[in-house]
Scaffold this motif. Sequence first.
Motif, mmCIF file in Angstrom:
data_model
loop_
_atom_site.group_PDB
_atom_site.id
_atom_site.type_symbol
_atom_site.label_atom_id
_atom_site.label_comp_id
_atom_site.label_asym_id
_atom_site.label_seq_id
_atom_site.Cartn_x
_atom_site.Cartn_y
_atom_site.Cartn_z
ATOM 1 N N PHE A 1 10.917 3.772 9.565
ATOM 2 C CA PHE A 1 10.359 4.963 8.956
ATOM 3 C C PHE A 1 10.831 6.224 9.685
ATOM 4 C CE2 PHE A 1 7.286 1.633 7.883
ATOM 5 C CZ PHE A 1 7.269 1.783 6.508
ATOM 6 N N SER B 1 9.963 -2.189 -0.560
ATOM 7 C CA SER B 1 11.067 -1.811 0.306
ATOM 8 C C SER B 1 10.580 -1.076 1.547
ATOM 9 C CB SER B 1 12.065 -0.941 -0.463
ATOM 10 O OG SER B 1 11.455 0.277 -0.864
ATOM 11 N N TYR B 2 9.290 -0.775 1.593
ATOM 12 C CA TYR B 2 8.714 -0.120 2.765
ATOM 13 C C TYR B 2 7.989 -1.125 3.659
ATOM 14 C CZ TYR B 2 9.618 4.509 0.769
ATOM 15 O OH TYR B 2 10.219 5.625 0.284
ATOM 16 N N VAL B 3 7.115 -1.918 3.066
ATOM 17 C CA VAL B 3 6.309 -2.855 3.848
ATOM 18 C C VAL B 3 6.298 -4.202 3.142
ATOM 19 C CG1 VAL B 3 4.825 -1.101 4.898
ATOM 20 C CG2 VAL B 3 4.201 -2.099 2.687
ATOM 21 N N VAL C 1 7.278 -0.148 -3.320
ATOM 22 C CA VAL C 1 6.612 -0.209 -2.016
ATOM 23 C C VAL C 1 7.066 -1.423 -1.219
ATOM 24 C CG1 VAL C 1 4.638 -1.572 -2.788
ATOM 25 C CG2 VAL C 1 4.361 0.056 -0.914
ATOM 26 N N ILE D 1 2.466 7.677 9.115
ATOM 27 C CA ILE D 1 3.628 7.650 10.010
ATOM 28 C C ILE D 1 3.376 8.668 11.121
ATOM 29 C CG2 ILE D 1 6.131 7.697 10.130
ATOM 30 C CD1 ILE D 1 4.956 5.703 8.121
ATOM 31 N N ILE E 1 9.030 10.961 5.274
ATOM 32 C CA ILE E 1 7.777 10.540 4.661
ATOM 33 C C ILE E 1 6.721 10.462 5.750
ATOM 34 C CG2 ILE E 1 8.414 8.103 4.872
ATOM 35 C CD1 ILE E 1 6.764 7.575 2.363
ATOM 36 N N ARG F 1 11.461 -1.420 6.673
ATOM 37 C CA ARG F 1 12.504 -0.486 7.077
ATOM 38 C C ARG F 1 12.022 0.323 8.259
ATOM 39 N NH1 ARG F 1 13.000 4.001 2.489
ATOM 40 N NH2 ARG F 1 13.579 2.163 1.247
ATOM 41 N N SER G 1 4.949 2.076 -6.382
ATOM 42 C CA SER G 1 6.127 2.799 -5.933
ATOM 43 C C SER G 1 5.692 3.968 -5.074
ATOM 44 C CB SER G 1 6.954 3.294 -7.127
ATOM 45 O OG SER G 1 6.177 4.177 -7.927
ATOM 46 N N VAL G 2 6.582 4.319 -4.146
ATOM 47 C CA VAL G 2 6.383 5.463 -3.256
ATOM 48 C C VAL G 2 7.590 6.376 -3.438
ATOM 49 C CG1 VAL G 2 6.084 6.243 -0.888
ATOM 50 C CG2 VAL G 2 5.066 4.081 -1.629
ATOM 51 N N GLU H 1 7.263 6.369 13.993
ATOM 52 C CA GLU H 1 8.553 6.365 13.315
ATOM 53 C C GLU H 1 9.633 5.731 14.188
ATOM 54 O OE1 GLU H 1 10.445 10.099 12.656
ATOM 55 O OE2 GLU H 1 9.621 11.029 14.441
ATOM 56 N N ALA I 1 6.732 -3.906 8.702
ATOM 57 C CA ALA I 1 7.588 -2.823 8.217
ATOM 58 C C ALA I 1 8.927 -3.398 7.781
ATOM 59 C CB ALA I 1 7.784 -1.772 9.311
#
Length: 958
Positions: free
Chosen positions: A510, A493-495, A491, A542, A515, A508, A485-486, A453, A506
Amino acid sequence: MRRQVLLFASVLSFSAVFGQVSYSVPEEMAKGSLVGNVAQDLGLDVKRLRSGNGRVYSGDSGDYVELHTERGVLLVKERMDREALCGDTTPCALHFQIVLENPMEFYSVTVEILDINDNAPTFEKAEIKFTISESVAVGAKFDLERAADLDVGMNTLQTYVLKPSDNFLLKLQNHADGTKNVEMVLQKPLDREKNEFISLVLTAVDGGEPQMSGTMQILITVLDANDNAPVFTQPIYKATVTEDSVKGTVVTAVSASDADQGLNSKITYSITNTMDEVRQIFEVNEESGEVRLIGRLDYERKRHFQINVRARDNGGLTDSCKVMVDVVDINDNEPVIKIMSKSAVISESADTNTVVTMINIQDPDAGENGKVQCFINDDIPFLLKLTTNNFYNLVTESELDRERASEFNITVTCSDEGVPSLSSSVTLTLQISDVNDNAPVFERSSYEAYIVENNTPGLSIFTVKATDADWNQNARVSYILEDSSVNGVPVSSYVSVSADSGVIHAVRSFDYEQIKDFQFRIKAQDGGSPPLSSNVTVKMLIQDQNDNPPQVLYPVQTGGSVVAEMVPRSADVGYLVTKVVAVDVDSGQNAWLSYKLQKATDRALFEVGSQNGEIRTIRQVTDKDAVKQRLTVIVEDNGQPSRSATVIVNVAVADSFPEVLSEFTDFPHDKEYNDNLTFYLVLALAVVSFLFITCLVVIISVKIYRWRQSRILYHSNLPVIPYYPPRYSDTLGTGTLPHVYNYEVCRTTDSRKSDNKFGGAGGQNVLIMDPSSTGTMQRIQSEKSILDEPDSPLEQKPPNNDWRFTQGQRPGPSGPHMPYGTHIRWTPKNGTRATGGPEVAMGTGPWPQPPTEAEQLQALMAAANVSEATATLGPGTMGLSTRYSPQFTLQHVPDYRQNVYIPGSTATLTSNPQQQQATAQQATQQALPPPQASAQAEPPKAAQTPASKKKSTKKEKK
């Protein structure tokens, strides 16, 4: 130009179209000349010639003819010389094929080259010499050298002419092969005494148009007696020789005899062939007549030779014969493999029996030596088929798969039937082009990736890899993040995934606490058409990082209050004072907390449990121990690096609360708070300084302006009417301020710690004025606590009669005591005070109406002529006393004074009624205009106040 065209076509068995066409053209045609319209004669479309990449395949022959695919005609590419191409062979023809592709086809073309009369007859020697005895009888024959003409047919040599013809005439003998034997026959006896030397000219003439000729000079020397000529034993000799015979091999031997005796009977042999290669290949012994091989024979080039041999005696008499030599073929040439057309690349989706290559096999040998059989290597999906004589097609035999074999090396081997057999081979390299028939395959069925993280956005996390068995563009794999979606968030926006390399980044940073894991799918798609794809699931885990310091839940740390734990002086060893409760939102060992006592007023009195955070006494409490104990406990987690939090625990060692109250009235604030406070104080000081300087300049300017105006009005005859602003002119106690306010203001370096308190009512009337305020204040009962906001009063609002608080509402020690308990909580001076309602902040009293400009002018004139007041300020300070003290108590009573100085004016107000009345009367008298006689006299000076004294000092210095 005469052109002949012969056309015929036949349909072959393997669906290959075969046709043949013949043309006749004269030799020596210029480049680019038309040979024939092959497209029309073969019935082909011109578009077929272009799409099939039509071209001329000539094998070993030179490229004398080219195909013009745009027009569908054959053109002369190189100058054709029939004599150089064919010699004396007739007819002279060029044989070649026209090859087409897609599908593969070929057509045979024959171009016959017609002879033109472009060569004149020539003799090998420009002159020959004869020695003839005068006794030679009439009718004696003398063999002459023949002329040579490279042309054929009517254009070749036709006849000879001998001049002059006084003693000799010309006799021509025709042979079966078409050649002519030239003999000079004596028709008149020679007479050496009349003419010892005779010169003749032999002319050779051809039959072409225009007619061409060549000449040779004959020089004759007349001798005496030799009346018998040599005679060969046979006119024609025949011999055979193998083509591999070595030099020096005796082919045959010729023989001639002479009836004469002595020197006249000696015979010499010679070869009389001209303009051919006989003399380069054969020779005859002058004495023995043996014919030997001196050159190299080649059955494929020439199979028959004719050797003309002459026998001559010393008297000059001659005879001639022929030697016919046949060359015997041997198997000395291996088959020659010619690639007519081939495909270097073939698609793996090609159908069976697709033609890949067309091959032509040539063996110059004759008979069995020229018969050829061809085959290819085994274990390949191809087949070699015979289409016509010496023509083969290489076709596919089964389906192709580029993934199993992307390239084939096909060896074509051809061997003849000679003894010993000769063979040759050629290797063809065939590339199999790819078809997109394989989807990308991931290395794993699923992936798990880990990331710590608090990562940096854009960090490379993991790499997925997929391979495609296809080739080039079909094997170029692109990676696509499938939509999902998560927790309701896309998704993407995450990876993100790199389309080329498959690297997962990545997007963003984490947070493990928000999460802990999520899944997504990645699709691998190739670049084929249509594209093929496959997908794989990636689980992202994570990992926790020690990014959160411990949070202290108890004791609660607040900025406005202080919590203290009470320990009775009778407490024994191990007495539980309190327990520090803290949590860490991290997980694992990052959340393991330990407690340490960092600082303490008396380290020998308290200890902290390292695991449970309990604060206990480690010895007996004594009377010597200080009442106020300050403990600093540090809470530290077990992460790497570790994080910590600090909590301050205030302990009161006392048996009663009154002892505690006097000790815990002032705790220093945190350093960070003090640093911020210092910054804001410096900033406020700078702003106030700037405003002060600006106001000072404005005030000085206004004062100068007013002084100039007063000087102008003083010298005029205008009457001066005194002006008293409403609610401010009455100083006898009849105005709006009949009573006195006594203030005590306790100021500290922190404006939020300031307190304002009202003292008891005074016995005099005191007027307190501020240049920036226009309101008044009224009397309030003794010891009433009011709300003061020292950070904001740039403009003072008029107070209200409702500014009152009950005794129970007063904070701090002035209010009623709280009941005793284990904990004491109170509000220090910097705490928030309770207000008395909206009317406290906004006054409801009446405000004076602003004076007009005329009234202001009259007031200025009156103020400039007011005399010195009867009372001045005594020692001390103004009625508003300001103190800077860290603590505040009710015992501090301010030192109020009776007089008040009005800023911006030369007058001083006093609370003495007699002084106020005298001052008013004096001001009224001085406000009247002066008499005319003393108009030039200066006006009386006003009484000096502290401000006027400073101005006078400045003027004297100037």
